[in-house]
Design a protein around this motif. Structure first.
Motif, PDB file in Angstrom:
ATOM      1  N   ALA A 200      36.470  42.484  24.355  1.00 54.87           N
ATOM      2  CA  ALA A 200      37.180  43.563  23.664  1.00 54.87           C
ATOM      3  C   ALA A 200      38.492  43.037  23.090  1.00 54.87           C
ATOM      4  N   VAL A 201      38.803  43.461  21.885  1.00 55.76           N
ATOM      5  CA  VAL A 201      40.021  43.004  21.212  1.00 55.76           C
ATOM      6  C   VAL A 201      40.763  44.196  20.620  1.00 55.76           C
ATOM      7  N   THR A 202      42.040  43.976  20.363  1.00 56.17           N
ATOM      8  CA  THR A 202      42.860  44.976  19.673  1.00 56.17           C
ATOM      9  C   THR A 202      43.227  44.415  18.307  1.00 56.17           C
ATOM     10  N   LEU A 203      43.024  45.230  17.273  1.00 54.00           N
ATOM     11  CA  LEU A 203      43.203  44.761  15.902  1.00 54.00           C
ATOM     12  C   LEU A 203      44.505  45.281  15.299  1.00 54.00           C
ATOM     13  N   GLY A 204      44.974  44.542  14.293  1.00 52.65           N
ATOM     14  CA  GLY A 204      46.148  44.946  13.526  1.00 52.65           C
ATOM     15  C   GLY A 204      45.780  45.156  12.073  1.00 52.65           C
ATOM     16  N   ASN A 205      46.631  44.733  11.189  1.00 54.32           N
ATOM     17  CA  ASN A 205      46.404  44.918   9.756  1.00 54.32           C
ATOM     18  C   ASN A 205      45.278  44.028   9.253  1.00 54.32           C
ATOM     19  N   SER A 206      44.715  44.422   8.099  1.00 57.32           N
ATOM     20  CA  SER A 206      43.613  43.673   7.497  1.00 57.32           C
ATOM     21  C   SER A 206      43.790  43.641   5.991  1.00 57.32           C
ATOM     22  N   ASP A 207      43.271  42.562   5.375  1.00 58.62           N
ATOM     23  CA  ASP A 207      43.293  42.469   3.912  1.00 58.62           C
ATOM     24  C   ASP A 207      41.884  42.552   3.343  1.00 58.62           C
ATOM     25  N   ASN A 208      40.966  43.132   4.119  1.00 57.32           N
ATOM     26  CA  ASN A 208      39.555  43.307   3.751  1.00 57.32           C
ATOM     27  C   ASN A 208      38.746  42.018   3.824  1.00 57.32           C
ATOM     28  N   PHE A 209      39.365  40.926   4.232  1.00 60.81           N
ATOM     29  CA  PHE A 209      38.649  39.669   4.456  1.00 60.81           C
ATOM     30  C   PHE A 209      38.924  39.148   5.871  1.00 60.81           C
ATOM     31  N   LEU A 210      40.200  39.157   6.223  1.00 59.43           N
ATOM     32  CA  LEU A 210      40.629  38.745   7.558  1.00 59.43           C
ATOM     33  C   LEU A 210      41.357  39.907   8.221  1.00 59.43           C
ATOM     34  N   THR A 211      41.356  39.913   9.537  1.00 56.59           N
ATOM     35  CA  THR A 211      42.075  40.947  10.258  1.00 56.59           C
ATOM     36  C   THR A 211      42.919  40.317  11.353  1.00 56.59           C
ATOM     37  N   VAL A 212      44.010  40.968  11.658  1.00 59.55           N
ATOM     38  CA  VAL A 212      44.911  40.493  12.711  1.00 59.55           C
ATOM     39  C   VAL A 212      44.371  40.939  14.070  1.00 59.55           C
ATOM     40  N   VAL A 213      44.361  40.021  15.031  1.00 62.28           N
ATOM     41  CA  VAL A 213      43.984  40.341  16.406  1.00 62.28           C
ATOM     42  C   VAL A 213      45.240  40.223  17.260  1.00 62.28           C
ATOM     43  N   THR A 214      45.624  41.335  17.892  1.00 62.62           N
ATOM     44  CA  THR A 214      46.862  41.339  18.675  1.00 62.62           C
ATOM     45  C   THR A 214      46.624  41.068  20.160  1.00 62.62           C
ATOM     46  N   SER A 215      45.387  41.227  20.620  1.00 64.16           N
ATOM     47  CA  SER A 215      45.086  40.930  22.031  1.00 64.16           C
ATOM     48  C   SER A 215      43.579  40.752  22.198  1.00 64.16           C
ATOM     49  N   GLY A 216      43.191  40.034  23.249  1.00 68.06           N
ATOM     50  CA  GLY A 216      41.778  39.820  23.555  1.00 68.06           C
ATOM     51  C   GLY A 216      41.350  38.382  23.388  1.00 68.06           C
ATOM     52  N   VAL A 217      41.921  37.667  22.428  1.00 63.25           N
ATOM     53  CA  VAL A 217      41.630  36.256  22.209  1.00 63.25           C
ATOM     54  C   VAL A 217      42.936  35.518  21.978  1.00 63.25           C
ATOM     55  N   GLU A 218      42.865  34.200  22.083  1.00 66.76           N
ATOM     56  CA  GLU A 218      44.035  33.366  21.872  1.00 66.76           C
ATOM     57  C   GLU A 218      43.734  32.308  20.817  1.00 66.76           C
ATOM     58  N   GLU A 219      44.775  31.723  20.285  1.00 69.05           N
ATOM     59  CA  GLU A 219      44.599  30.674  19.287  1.00 69.05           C
ATOM     60  C   GLU A 219      43.811  29.516  19.900  1.00 69.05           C
ATOM     61  N   GLY A 220      42.817  29.048  19.166  1.00 69.09           N
ATOM     62  CA  GLY A 220      41.965  27.968  19.643  1.00 69.09           C
ATOM     63  C   GLY A 220      40.642  28.439  20.211  1.00 69.09           C
ATOM     64  N   ASP A 221      40.512  29.750  20.550  1.00 67.77           N
ATOM     65  CA  ASP A 221      39.230  30.261  21.027  1.00 67.77           C
ATOM     66  C   ASP A 221      38.188  30.157  19.920  1.00 67.77           C
ATOM     67  N   MET A 222      36.937  29.906  20.327  1.00 65.66           N
ATOM     68  CA  MET A 222      35.847  29.827  19.359  1.00 65.66           C
ATOM     69  C   MET A 222      35.065  31.128  19.389  1.00 65.66           C
ATOM     70  N   ILE A 223      34.845  31.711  18.195  1.00 64.73           N
ATOM     71  CA  ILE A 223      34.107  32.964  18.092  1.00 64.73           C
ATOM     72  C   ILE A 223      32.903  32.768  17.183  1.00 64.73           C
ATOM     73  N   ILE A 224      31.959  33.686  17.281  1.00 61.83           N
ATOM     74  CA  ILE A 224      30.738  33.627  16.476  1.00 61.83           C
ATOM     75  C   ILE A 224      30.781  34.754  15.452  1.00 61.83           C
ATOM     76  N   THR A 225      30.403  34.431  14.236  1.00 65.04           N
ATOM     77  CA  THR A 225      30.351  35.426  13.169  1.00 65.04           C
ATOM     78  C   THR A 225      29.052  35.266  12.403  1.00 65.04           C
ATOM     79  N   ILE A 226      28.770  36.222  11.551  1.00 68.36           N
ATOM     80  CA  ILE A 226      27.582  36.179  10.703  1.00 68.36           C
ATOM     81  C   ILE A 226      28.007  35.746   9.311  1.00 68.36           C
ATOM     82  N   ALA A 227      27.461  34.628   8.862  1.00 69.63           N
ATOM     83  CA  ALA A 227      27.781  34.125   7.534  1.00 69.63           C
ATOM     84  C   ALA A 227      27.097  34.998   6.480  1.00 69.63           C
TER      85      ALA A 227
END
Length: 242
Positions: A200-227
């Motif tokens: 679970a994560v907490t989100l911040g602002n978004s530019d419709n491509f990327l979004t800010v994550v304020t909690s739940g993950v840290e810099e360097g964590d690896m995540i999976i997405t759908i290309a």
């Protein structure tokens, strides 16, 4: 008695030469005042712009009589280049005068020009809204910082991206990496051993491509997405400039 009478007569009848000199002095002073007034009128008749430029429109002709506050011409300041555009009603409240902008001119496809919002109209464009139909759009002017050696004639087409907010040193993830519900977003995080955990994560602002994550993950964590090709890909969570 005769001597006193002669002195009194001199007082009553001044010396003609002195009288002529006084008249000449008065005439000279009057002429100097008239000359000063004429020079001022001549100076006022010369219109001088406070900046370099060129006359793009002339509203009077030689011999015309004009009154105060009459527009006689339009002078273009070539050192100022502005882009006329519009911001819809959804974004106009977040747009501020002085906001930074990045402008892409069609004639310069490989070069972005820096600018800032110089004015925002208080009313929407004519015919928009209030029964006019369509999206309400407010006229906006963006002043450009044109690079040296670049000439931008009027009439060129351009697109501007206005920065309405900026965050520094935040964590950014692709929107395609988000999982879960709208009010409870999650990310699939790859642990060092290869295990995938939905976090679970907490989100911040978004530019419709990327979004800010304020909690739940840290810099360097690896995540999976759908290309975009619907194939899974892995991304590192990184901190972005804004």
């Amino acid at each position: 008695m005769e001597d006193k009478r002669e002195d009194l007569q001199d007082l009553i009848e001044p010396d003609p030469e002195s009288l002529d000199l006084a008249v000449l002095q008065v005439n000279v002073a009057s002429a100097e005042v008239a000359l000063s007034q004429a020079e001022k009128r001549l100076a006022d008749a010369t219109i001088t712009a406070p900046f370099d430029g060129f006359v793009s429109k002339l509203d009077v002709e030689e011999g015309d009589e004009v009154e105060r506050q009459t527009n006689v011409m339009v002078v273009v300041d070539t050192s100022v280049v502005e882009l006329d555009g519009g911001v819809d009603e959804i974004d106009v409240l977040e747009t501020q005068v002085g906001a930074k902008a990045s402008v892409e001119v069609d004639a310069l496809p490989d070069q972005a020009i820096v600018g800032e919002v110089s004015s925002i109209a208080a009313e929407p464009e004519s015919g928009q809204g209030q029964g006019g139909g369509g999206i309400v759009s407010y006229p906006v002017k963006i002043r450009l910082s044109v690079p040296d050696g670049v000439d931008l004639p009027s009439g060129l087409s351009a697109v501007a991206s206005i920065t309405v907010s900026e965050e520094l040193g935040v964590l950014l993830v692709p929107l395609d990496a988000l999982r879960g519900a709208f009010d409870s977003p999650t990310l699939n995080v790859v642990l060092p051993g290869g295990e995938i955990v939905e976090t679970a994560v907490t989100l911040g602002n978004s530019d419709n491509f990327l979004t800010v994550v304020t909690s739940g993950v840290e810099e360097g964590d690896m995540i999976i997405t759908i290309a975009p090709e619907e194939s899974e890909g892995e991304f590192d969570v990184t901190s972005g400039p804004g």
